[in-house]
Design a protein around this motif. Structure first.
Motif, short mmCIF file in Angstrom:
data_model
loop_
_atom_site.label_atom_id
_atom_site.label_comp_id
_atom_site.label_asym_id
_atom_site.label_seq_id
_atom_site.Cartn_x
_atom_site.Cartn_y
_atom_site.Cartn_z
N GLU A 249 0.84 -1.19 0.00
CA GLU A 249 0.00 0.00 0.00
C GLU A 249 0.88 1.24 0.00
O GLU A 249 2.07 1.18 0.35
CB GLU A 249 -0.90 0.03 1.24
N ALA A 250 0.28 2.38 -0.37
CA ALA A 250 1.02 3.64 -0.37
C ALA A 250 0.08 4.79 -0.03
O ALA A 250 -1.12 4.75 -0.37
CB ALA A 250 1.68 3.88 -1.73
N ASN A 251 0.63 5.78 0.62
CA ASN A 251 -0.15 6.95 1.02
C ASN A 251 0.78 8.15 1.03
O ASN A 251 2.01 8.00 0.96
CB ASN A 251 -0.78 6.73 2.40
N HIS A 252 0.23 9.34 1.15
CA HIS A 252 1.07 10.54 1.24
C HIS A 252 0.44 11.55 2.17
O HIS A 252 -0.76 11.52 2.44
CB HIS A 252 1.28 11.16 -0.14
N VAL A 253 1.27 12.46 2.67
CA VAL A 253 0.82 13.56 3.51
C VAL A 253 1.56 14.82 3.06
O VAL A 253 2.78 14.80 2.90
CB VAL A 253 1.10 13.30 5.00
N LEU A 254 0.81 15.88 2.86
CA LEU A 254 1.42 17.17 2.52
C LEU A 254 1.90 17.84 3.80
O LEU A 254 1.29 17.70 4.85
CB LEU A 254 0.39 18.06 1.81
N LEU A 255 3.01 18.56 3.71
CA LEU A 255 3.59 19.22 4.88
C LEU A 255 2.53 19.97 5.68
O LEU A 255 1.76 20.76 5.15
CB LEU A 255 4.68 20.20 4.43
N ARG A 256 2.51 19.71 6.99
CA ARG A 256 1.59 20.37 7.91
C ARG A 256 2.38 21.31 8.81
O ARG A 256 3.46 20.95 9.30
CB ARG A 256 0.84 19.33 8.76
N LEU A 257 1.84 22.50 9.08
CA LEU A 257 2.58 23.50 9.86
C LEU A 257 1.73 24.07 11.00
O LEU A 257 1.49 25.28 11.06
CB LEU A 257 3.05 24.64 8.95
N PRO A 258 1.28 23.25 11.93
CA PRO A 258 0.48 23.77 13.03
C PRO A 258 1.33 24.53 14.06
O PRO A 258 2.50 24.19 14.29
CB PRO A 258 -0.11 22.50 13.65
N HIS A 259 0.75 25.54 14.66
CA HIS A 259 1.32 26.27 15.80
C HIS A 259 2.78 26.67 15.55
O HIS A 259 3.09 27.28 14.54
CB HIS A 259 1.17 25.44 17.07
N GLU A 260 3.68 26.30 16.48
CA GLU A 260 5.08 26.75 16.40
C GLU A 260 5.84 26.17 15.21
O GLU A 260 6.92 26.66 14.86
CB GLU A 260 5.84 26.38 17.68
N LEU A 261 5.30 25.13 14.59
CA LEU A 261 6.04 24.46 13.53
C LEU A 261 6.30 25.37 12.33
O LEU A 261 7.33 25.25 11.65
CB LEU A 261 5.28 23.21 13.08
N LYS A 262 5.41 26.31 12.08
CA LYS A 262 5.59 27.23 10.96
C LYS A 262 6.91 27.98 11.08
O LYS A 262 7.71 28.03 10.13
CB LYS A 262 4.43 28.23 10.92
N ASP A 263 7.18 28.56 12.25
CA ASP A 263 8.40 29.33 12.43
C ASP A 263 9.63 28.44 12.48
O ASP A 263 10.71 28.83 12.00
CB ASP A 263 8.31 30.17 13.71
N LEU A 264 9.51 27.24 13.04
CA LEU A 264 10.64 26.32 13.09
C LEU A 264 11.08 25.91 11.68
O LEU A 264 12.27 25.87 11.38
CB LEU A 264 10.27 25.08 13.91
N VAL A 265 10.10 25.61 10.84
CA VAL A 265 10.43 25.21 9.46
C VAL A 265 10.98 26.41 8.68
O VAL A 265 11.92 26.27 7.88
CB VAL A 265 9.20 24.61 8.76
N ALA A 266 10.43 27.59 8.92
CA ALA A 266 10.95 28.79 8.26
C ALA A 266 12.40 29.04 8.65
O ALA A 266 13.25 29.37 7.80
CB ALA A 266 10.08 30.00 8.61
N ASP A 267 12.73 28.88 9.93
CA ASP A 267 14.11 29.04 10.39
C ASP A 267 15.02 28.00 9.74
O ASP A 267 16.17 28.30 9.37
CB ASP A 267 14.18 28.90 11.91
N TRP A 268 14.51 26.77 9.62
CA TRP A 268 15.31 25.71 9.01
C TRP A 268 15.61 26.03 7.55
O TRP A 268 16.74 25.84 7.08
CB TRP A 268 14.56 24.38 9.12
N PHE A 269 14.61 26.50 6.81
CA PHE A 269 14.84 26.89 5.41
C PHE A 269 15.84 28.04 5.32
O PHE A 269 16.70 28.06 4.43
CB PHE A 269 13.53 27.27 4.73
N ALA A 270 15.72 29.00 6.22
CA ALA A 270 16.65 30.14 6.20
C ALA A 270 18.09 29.68 6.41
O ALA A 270 19.03 30.28 5.87
CB ALA A 270 16.26 31.16 7.28
N GLU A 271 18.25 28.60 7.16
CA GLU A 271 19.59 28.07 7.43
C GLU A 271 20.11 27.22 6.28
O GLU A 271 21.27 27.35 5.88
CB GLU A 271 19.55 27.23 8.71
N HIS A 272 19.26 26.36 5.73
CA HIS A 272 19.73 25.36 4.76
C HIS A 272 19.41 25.68 3.30
O HIS A 272 20.20 25.38 2.41
CB HIS A 272 19.15 23.99 5.11
#
Length: 346
Positions: A249-272
């Motif tokens: 079987e196979a499934n997928h999930v699109l990136l989810r950004l609840p609460h603090e995760l939005k800023d954490l992912v943004a910081d990670w992109f800014a770094e990498h």
């Protein structure tokens, strides 16, 4: 910070005080802080968590651990660490909680009058096979209870440590009591090391799919999360590799950004990947009704709109071409026997 996913450690949303680091421009020769993994034993009062979410195929779950040493920067469970008074950032992957009484609590709850067996999802928030499981073996203890009582379980992991328990899982599979979902985010080891630094190498996960499948254990591959302009081009390659290893079987999930995760992912992109951040967040917003995140049932996993539809179409076409099952495997709950009950000889 070497070996860690988050690039920041912001205060949780429930804290009364917020702290920020400020670069004053003066160079410093002092080495950065070392973040070692700390494990606190949590004496939980219960172990089975219930939910009524209409867009997930289970109504109960077990998480042997809080926090996750894999350090996946995109993990949707990071904001849960705020409930413990800790940061969803580096604290989430370095200050962990283990539930050593999980197996005992599980047996007690399965013995409760009126309990009716349905599939328990193991590892829905944090990975039940994260590195500290090697020492604590809580997940294995839980599986031993479920196997003995013939209770169905679905496991979600991105670790090849799951193969350690093939001796238990193979026997359960013979009775249609288990299936395993393995998350493969990317086949690129460089990207994997940056965004999920302590999770096993992508090839190790594919090897785990092969080993489980060869042991007769049904496996689903989850392409998750799909991150626009970062790993979305790998969908077909991941599905092809996983199918060749035996995934059914196979499934997928699109990136989810609840609460603090939005800023954490943004910081990670800014770094990498600073040049991609604006484009990535633009595509996410297109799939989330113009926002970074939409928690609406039925939309939160896959999004909506042109980009989300394109991803869903690619998944559907690739699954059909590669021969993935169209319907999910349904596990058997009819053989469950409560502790103390006699099993039928038939």
């Amino acid at each position: 910070m070497r070996g860690r996913g988050a690039t920041a450690n912001p205060d949780g949303r429930f804290e009364a005080i917020r702290r920020e680091s400020l670069d004053d421009g003066w160079p410093s020769d002092e080495p950065g802080p070392v973040r070692r993994t700390e494990v606190t034993l949590e004496r939980a009062r219960g172990i089975i968590t219930r939910n009524t979410s209409p867009d997930i195929p289970f109504d109960r779950s077990i998480n042997p651990y809080r926090g996750c040493e894999h350090g996946c920067v995109y993990c949707f469970a990071r904001p849960n660490h705020a409930y413990t008074g800790l940061s969803p950032g580096l604290d989430f992957e370095t200050k962990l909680f283990a539930k050593p009484d999980a197996a005992r609590l599980l047996e007690r709850e399965l013995s409760a009058p009126g309990y009716e067996a349905q599939t328990i999802a193991l590892g829905t928030a944090t990975d039940p096979y994260q590195p500290i499981e090697r020492e604590h073996r809580i997940t294995r203890a839980v599986l031993e209870v479920l196997a003995r009582l013939r209770h169905p379980v679905g496991i979600v992991t991105k670790s090849n440590l799951v193969t350690r328990d093939i001796d238990i899982l193979a026997g359960m599979a013979e009775r249609n009591l288990v299936k395993v979902a393995v998350s493969v985010t990317t086949l690129d080891p460089v990207l994997s090391r940056k965004m999920e630094p302590r999770a096993p190498h992508p090839r190790k996960r594919l090897e785990a799919i092969r080993a489980l499948s060869q042991a007769g254990i049904p496996v689903m591959v989850i392409v998750a999360p799909i991150i626009p302009s970062l790993n979305d081009h790998e969908i077909e390659a991941i599905l092809t590799e996983a199918r060749a290893c035996g995934a059914r079987e196979a499934n997928h999930v699109l990136l989810r950004l609840p609460h603090e995760l939005k800023d954490l992912v943004a910081d990670w992109f800014a770094e990498h990947y600073p040049g991609r951040q604006r484009h990535v967040f633009s595509l996410i917003a297109q799939a989330r009704g113009g926002r970074e995140y939409d928690a609406t049932f039925g939309k939160r996993m896959t999004g909506e709109g042109a980009y989300a539809d394109l991803i869903a179409t690619r998944m559907r076409l690739a699954k059909t071409r590669l021969g993935y099952a169209k319907a999910r495997i349904t596990l058997d709950a009819s053989a469950f026997a409560k502790p103390g009950e006699q099993f039928s000889l038939l």
